[in-house]
Design a protein around this motif. Sequence first.
Motif, PDB file in Angstrom:
ATOM      1  N   PRO A 100       3.012  53.615  41.018  1.00 48.33           N
ATOM      2  CA  PRO A 100       2.254  52.386  40.713  1.00 48.33           C
ATOM      3  C   PRO A 100       3.193  51.238  40.395  1.00 48.33           C
ATOM      4  CG  PRO A 100       1.407  54.305  39.519  1.00 48.33           C
ATOM      5  CD  PRO A 100       2.730  54.716  40.095  1.00 48.33           C
ATOM      6  N   PRO A 101       2.764  50.007  40.626  1.00 44.68           N
ATOM      7  CA  PRO A 101       1.443  49.704  41.212  1.00 44.68           C
ATOM      8  C   PRO A 101       1.434  49.868  42.721  1.00 44.68           C
ATOM      9  CG  PRO A 101       2.603  47.699  40.753  1.00 44.68           C
ATOM     10  CD  PRO A 101       3.522  48.770  40.248  1.00 44.68           C
ATOM     11  N   VAL A 102       0.242  50.295  43.235  1.00 43.17           N
ATOM     12  CA  VAL A 102       0.113  50.492  44.683  1.00 43.17           C
ATOM     13  C   VAL A 102      -0.234  49.153  45.306  1.00 43.17           C
ATOM     14  CG1 VAL A 102      -1.125  51.691  46.499  1.00 43.17           C
ATOM     15  CG2 VAL A 102      -0.703  52.859  44.332  1.00 43.17           C
ATOM     16  N   THR A 103       0.608  48.703  46.234  1.00 42.41           N
ATOM     17  CA  THR A 103       0.370  47.421  46.900  1.00 42.41           C
ATOM     18  C   THR A 103       0.239  47.651  48.393  1.00 42.41           C
ATOM     19  OG1 THR A 103       2.720  46.991  47.161  1.00 42.41           O
ATOM     20  CG2 THR A 103       1.691  46.201  45.120  1.00 42.41           C
ATOM     21  N   LEU A 104      -0.285  46.615  49.035  1.00 37.75           N
ATOM     22  CA  LEU A 104      -0.460  46.701  50.486  1.00 37.75           C
ATOM     23  C   LEU A 104       0.882  46.803  51.173  1.00 37.75           C
ATOM     24  CD1 LEU A 104      -2.381  46.607  52.907  1.00 37.75           C
ATOM     25  CD2 LEU A 104      -2.203  44.119  52.857  1.00 37.75           C
ATOM     26  N   LYS A 105       1.874  46.152  50.599  1.00 42.12           N
ATOM     27  CA  LYS A 105       3.210  46.182  51.201  1.00 42.12           C
ATOM     28  C   LYS A 105       3.780  47.587  51.200  1.00 42.12           C
ATOM     29  CE  LYS A 105       7.706  43.858  50.871  1.00 42.12           C
ATOM     30  NZ  LYS A 105       8.512  42.858  50.119  1.00 42.12           N
TER      31      LYS A 105
END
Length: 716
Positions: A100-105
């Motif tokens: 985390p944090p889970v991002t689109l990138k």
Amino acid sequence: MRRKKIYTLHDIETLLTYIPPLFILALMALLITITHTIMSHRAVSDIALLTQKQQHADQNRLDAYIRKIHQQINTDLSQVQERLKRSVHLLAGVRRGITPPVTLKKLLPHMRTIERNNTSRFVIFDKDFTLWYGQAQLEKIENLIFNRQNSPTLLRITMMYILSQGRHSALSWKNDLDKTIQLSYFEQTDDGLFVGAFSRVDDLRSITRQAFADAIAADRSSAPSGYHFWLYDHAQERIFNWNNHARWQIQHAFDSSAHHQKLSRFFLSVGIRHEGNTAQQGFSKIHTAYGQKQRLIITIIVVIGIIMLLFSWLFSNLIKGIFKKYNLQLMRTHARLQRLKERYKLAVIASNDGLWDTNFKTGNTFFSRTWLDILGYRPGEINSFSAWVDLIHPDDRERVIHTLDKHKRKHQRQHMICEYRLRTREGNYLWMLGRGKVFWDGDGQPLRLLMMSMDISEQKEASERLAILVRKEVAKNQEKQKLLIQQNKLAAMGEMIGSIAHQWRQPLNNITLILHFIRDNVDNDAFTRDMLAHYVSRAKKQIDFMSDTIDDFRAFYQPSKTKAPFDAAEAIDSTLSIMQTQLDKAEIDILRAGETFTILGYENEFRQAILNILANAKDAILLQQKIHRSLKGEIRITLGDNRITLYNNGGGVSNEVLERMFEPYFTTKFEDKGTGIGLYMTRTIIENNMGGILTVKNREGGVEFTIQFNPKEKST
């Protein structure tokens, strides 16, 4: 006109000799023709039935085969749906493994790898309808739904539609215009994201076309012997497995007689084709079987025909012998009939009546010379039934035709008798008395009408003169009756004058008291002009009452001129008002019941009739009160259903009095108490002048009069 041929016994003998053999031969030819027609028709029917059964079987095989291929296509699409579901789950596992944090990138490299390996496209958006990934793919869905794209509002509605399908939704997106299909699977994650995977856009027509071709190729070796399936592509004009060789070949059209089913959505046709000449072999067996039956039946017809011809020859010889025997007897009978005919002619001439005879079947009509002489016509001028109808006077024609039709319909045994006028040759009319009878044939239908006509013009003229005299005498009697009714009213006026005097006594006494009161108080200062006007007004009311009494009696005794509708209850009430003083003096109660109705007649005469009945009732009650001092007099009047009943408790009467009660000048009173014409005039008024019925009977210690009027005259 050509005369009909009269057949002799020799002619009949010849006909019976040659007609039966000719009839038998014609019947044999007809039966052979019918046999051939029936057998040919049944062969055609069996062939059609065989063809229909084969077409039905082919249709069932074809339907089952198409359902099987469609099930296979649905199975393949289900496998694609499972692959999309695995892609979404794989992406969910990757999200859990990222720090985390889970991002689109962070997710993007993994997403592209999964898309590439599984030939799918991801779409991700949150619960606020913020699109994270897959805008191009979602815009295609937007365009498919709304036929528009690049609209934020429509794109949001598209996401709302996907969200409305639930946390786990598997959808298929079909484009019927391009014949394409695309599958999708969406899941909602715990943190509020909606993650979905779309398959690639496939050509649904190509999938269907390939699925059918693969199935036909796979089933070719295992298919039952005698038929195979084939596929035709209308768009490319190519056919697959037409000759059971499992390959495509160019063919601009196919044999439409081959059983097939068109898949219009995909421009394809799937059919079934039989090998060899199986159908032709079945048709040949049917033709052979019916040909054998036809030959057998024709043989039987010929044998039976020969036997019938033999019997016909024997029968004709028998008929010849019988006819020779009876020919002489017929000639003797004919001579006797000729003699009877001559006697009949002489009898008609001697009767001096006109005779005519019509045949309803042929339309021929015979008029005797006497009948023609009566009306002055020459032979041949009147020669038909319709011509006789035209001679009938227009006023009598409908009645005569009705009488004749009624006689014909009822099959009566009695003779028909009617009087009517016929036009002579000079244009005048003579009264004729027709007597005749209709004769029927064996089927019960009218065959002939035989009529005898007599000239009765002189008798009719005498009868008319007598009728005129009778009408004059009847008119005189009616005038006498009207005068007698008026005299009866005048006879009752003496008693009515007493009623007027009694009704006036109280008003006169009141007026006297008012005048004395005014005289005694006119000089009193307390007696004002208003008080004077008040007492004058009271005196005037008493005088008006006395004047109304005179008007009521005068209207009552005026004779009615014409019939007019009037209310029964109102007429009775006006009569009671005239007698009220006498009834009150005799202490007689009047009881009324029932509903009123309208009477068409002479109102004043009706009142006179009611007055006579009430006067007799009053006298009877007064007589009973002398015998029974405690008797309370009572008259009950009941109206309803065009009926009026008047009951009094003045005691019953003997049967002799009941029978003679309505006779003129019959009375049970003393000579100075009655004339005996009151009830006689009452019955005359009710029954002769107003069309009613008046009856009387004893009931419950008294007498009840009933007046019944015709229901047709009841007011509606």
